[in-house]
Design a protein around this motif. Structure first.
Motif, PDB file in Angstrom:
ATOM      1  N   PHE A  70       0.752  -0.975   0.194  1.00 25.70           N
ATOM      2  CA  PHE A  70       0.117  -0.097   0.009  1.00 25.70           C
ATOM      3  C   PHE A  70       0.851   1.495   0.404  1.00 25.70           C
ATOM      4  CE2 PHE A  70      -3.160  -3.218   1.921  1.00 25.70           C
ATOM      5  CZ  PHE A  70      -3.198  -3.369   1.241  1.00 25.70           C
ATOM      6  N   ASP A  71       0.089   2.352  -0.708  1.00 22.52           N
ATOM      7  CA  ASP A  71       1.156   3.113  -0.879  1.00 22.52           C
ATOM      8  C   ASP A  71       0.601   4.385   0.238  1.00 22.52           C
ATOM      9  OD1 ASP A  71       2.573   6.241  -1.252  1.00 22.52           O
ATOM     10  OD2 ASP A  71       0.970   6.488  -2.712  1.00 22.52           O
ATOM     11  N   LEU A  72       0.901   3.881   2.363  1.00 22.86           N
ATOM     12  CA  LEU A  72       0.765   4.608   3.162  1.00 22.86           C
ATOM     13  C   LEU A  72       0.959   6.016   3.387  1.00 22.86           C
ATOM     14  CD1 LEU A  72       1.806   1.524   5.331  1.00 22.86           C
ATOM     15  CD2 LEU A  72      -0.196   1.636   4.876  1.00 22.86           C
ATOM     16  N   PRO A  73       1.641   5.790   2.954  1.00 28.14           N
ATOM     17  CA  PRO A  73       1.717   7.891   3.370  1.00 28.14           C
ATOM     18  C   PRO A  73       0.779   8.931   2.453  1.00 28.14           C
ATOM     19  CG  PRO A  73       4.137   7.447   2.805  1.00 28.14           C
ATOM     20  CD  PRO A  73       3.273   5.742   2.059  1.00 28.14           C
ATOM     21  N   ASN A  74       0.193   8.304   1.348  1.00 29.89           N
ATOM     22  CA  ASN A  74      -0.841   8.534   0.789  1.00 29.89           C
ATOM     23  C   ASN A  74      -2.681   8.032   0.922  1.00 29.89           C
ATOM     24  OD1 ASN A  74       1.436  10.821  -0.451  1.00 29.89           O
ATOM     25  ND2 ASN A  74       1.151   9.109  -2.153  1.00 29.89           N
ATOM     26  N   ILE A  75      -2.595   7.808   1.667  1.00 29.53           N
ATOM     27  CA  ILE A  75      -3.762   6.579   1.652  1.00 29.53           C
ATOM     28  C   ILE A  75      -4.654   8.028   3.271  1.00 29.53           C
ATOM     29  CG2 ILE A  75      -5.049   5.194   3.002  1.00 29.53           C
ATOM     30  CD1 ILE A  75      -3.378   3.123   1.834  1.00 29.53           C
ATOM     31  N   ALA A  76      -5.863   8.160   2.944  1.00 26.85           N
ATOM     32  CA  ALA A  76      -6.450   9.064   3.835  1.00 26.85           C
ATOM     33  C   ALA A  76      -6.293   8.331   5.214  1.00 26.85           C
ATOM     34  CB  ALA A  76      -8.486   9.161   3.609  1.00 26.85           C
ATOM     35  N   GLY A  77      -6.658   8.930   6.003  1.00 24.39           N
ATOM     36  CA  GLY A  77      -6.519   8.555   8.066  1.00 24.39           C
ATOM     37  C   GLY A  77      -7.869   8.121   7.905  1.00 24.39           C
ATOM     38  N   PRO A  78      -7.968   7.598   9.337  1.00 26.66           N
ATOM     39  CA  PRO A  78      -8.822   7.268  10.146  1.00 26.66           C
ATOM     40  C   PRO A  78     -10.113   8.188  10.650  1.00 26.66           C
ATOM     41  CG  PRO A  78      -7.366   6.942  11.538  1.00 26.66           C
ATOM     42  CD  PRO A  78      -5.995   7.476  10.647  1.00 26.66           C
ATOM     43  N   THR A 101     -10.653  10.589   8.335  1.00 30.27           N
ATOM     44  CA  THR A 101     -11.542  10.993   6.978  1.00 30.27           C
ATOM     45  C   THR A 101     -12.515   9.676   7.266  1.00 30.27           C
ATOM     46  OG1 THR A 101      -9.332  11.726   5.701  1.00 30.27           O
ATOM     47  CG2 THR A 101     -11.327  10.815   4.571  1.00 30.27           C
ATOM     48  N   TRP A 102     -12.132   8.383   7.735  1.00 30.75           N
ATOM     49  CA  TRP A 102     -12.599   7.721   7.257  1.00 30.75           C
ATOM     50  C   TRP A 102     -14.056   7.709   7.515  1.00 30.75           C
ATOM     51  CZ3 TRP A 102     -13.028   3.907   3.140  1.00 30.75           C
ATOM     52  CH2 TRP A 102     -11.916   3.865   2.636  1.00 30.75           C
ATOM     53  N   MET A 103     -14.154   8.103   9.453  1.00 28.94           N
ATOM     54  CA  MET A 103     -15.011   8.346  10.262  1.00 28.94           C
ATOM     55  C   MET A 103     -15.590   9.914  10.240  1.00 28.94           C
ATOM     56  SD  MET A 103     -13.688   8.461  14.070  1.00 28.94           S
ATOM     57  CE  MET A 103     -14.812   8.626  14.702  1.00 28.94           C
ATOM     58  N   ARG A 104     -15.241  10.253   9.274  1.00 28.91           N
ATOM     59  CA  ARG A 104     -16.376  11.050   8.521  1.00 28.91           C
ATOM     60  C   ARG A 104     -17.053  10.843   7.440  1.00 28.91           C
ATOM     61  NH1 ARG A 104     -11.237  14.954   8.075  1.00 28.91           N
ATOM     62  NH2 ARG A 104     -11.290  16.250  10.682  1.00 28.91           N
ATOM     63  N   PHE A 105     -16.468  10.302   6.764  1.00 22.24           N
ATOM     64  CA  PHE A 105     -17.664   9.624   5.544  1.00 22.24           C
ATOM     65  C   PHE A 105     -18.490   8.876   6.160  1.00 22.24           C
ATOM     66  CE2 PHE A 105     -18.096   5.919   2.431  1.00 22.24           C
ATOM     67  CZ  PHE A 105     -18.405   6.621   1.744  1.00 22.24           C
ATOM     68  N   PHE A 106     -18.402   8.185   7.359  1.00 26.39           N
ATOM     69  CA  PHE A 106     -19.401   6.736   7.763  1.00 26.39           C
ATOM     70  C   PHE A 106     -20.256   7.659   8.717  1.00 26.39           C
ATOM     71  CE2 PHE A 106     -20.697   4.203  11.270  1.00 26.39           C
ATOM     72  CZ  PHE A 106     -20.826   3.506  10.555  1.00 26.39           C
ATOM     73  N   PHE A 107     -20.074   9.233   8.908  1.00 26.87           N
ATOM     74  CA  PHE A 107     -21.291   9.802   9.868  1.00 26.87           C
ATOM     75  C   PHE A 107     -21.549  10.625   9.416  1.00 26.87           C
ATOM     76  CE2 PHE A 107     -18.155   7.360  13.566  1.00 26.87           C
ATOM     77  CZ  PHE A 107     -19.548   6.253  13.849  1.00 26.87           C
ATOM     78  N   LYS A 108     -21.310  10.763   8.413  1.00 23.42           N
ATOM     79  CA  LYS A 108     -21.534  12.103   7.737  1.00 23.42           C
ATOM     80  C   LYS A 108     -23.616  11.805   7.316  1.00 23.42           C
ATOM     81  CE  LYS A 108     -21.095  15.287   3.694  1.00 23.42           C
ATOM     82  NZ  LYS A 108     -20.461  15.908   3.297  1.00 23.42           N
ATOM     83  N   PRO A 109     -23.860  10.381   6.705  1.00 24.94           N
ATOM     84  CA  PRO A 109     -25.662  10.847   6.366  1.00 24.94           C
ATOM     85  C   PRO A 109     -26.045  11.041   7.978  1.00 24.94           C
ATOM     86  CG  PRO A 109     -24.394   8.935   5.818  1.00 24.94           C
ATOM     87  CD  PRO A 109     -23.480   9.723   6.392  1.00 24.94           C
TER      88      PRO A 109
END
Length: 72
Positions: free
Chosen positions: A48-56, A58-66
Motif C-alpha cells: 500500500f502507498d501508506l503516506p498517501n492513504i486517507a487517515g482514520p 477521513t473514514w469516520m467523517r465519511f461513515f457518520f456524515k449521513p
C-alpha cells in the motif's frame, strides 16, 4: 501500484525466507508461524502507498456524515 516495487519486495521476502529458513527449521511450530505472520504482514503493508492513504478521521467523517442531520 509500482510493479518494480512489488517484485522487489517479493524478491526481498523470498531472500529473507531462504536465508532464515534453515535456522527456523530447528525452532518450534509457534515460532515458525509467528515469523511467517510478521513477514507476511509487513509484506502486505508494503504493497500500500501508506503516506498517501486517507487517515482514520477521513473514514469516520465519511461513515457518520449521513447521521449528521439526526444529531442536530
Amino acid at each position: 501500484m509500482k510493479w518494480g516495487t512489488f517484485f522487489g519486495t517479493a524478491l526481498l521476502v523470498a531472500f529473507i525466507l531462504l536465508v532464515l529458513w534453515p535456522i527456523l527449521k530447528q525452532k518450534p511450530l509457534k515460532d515458525k508461524i509467528a515469523f511467517m505472520m510478521i513477514l507476511l504482514f509487513g509484506w502486505g503493508l508494503s504493497l500500500f502507498d501508506l503516506p498517501n492513504i486517507a487517515g482514520p478521521m477521513t473514514w469516520m467523517r465519511f461513515f457518520f456524515k449521513p447521521f449528521a442531520p439526526l444529531m442536530e
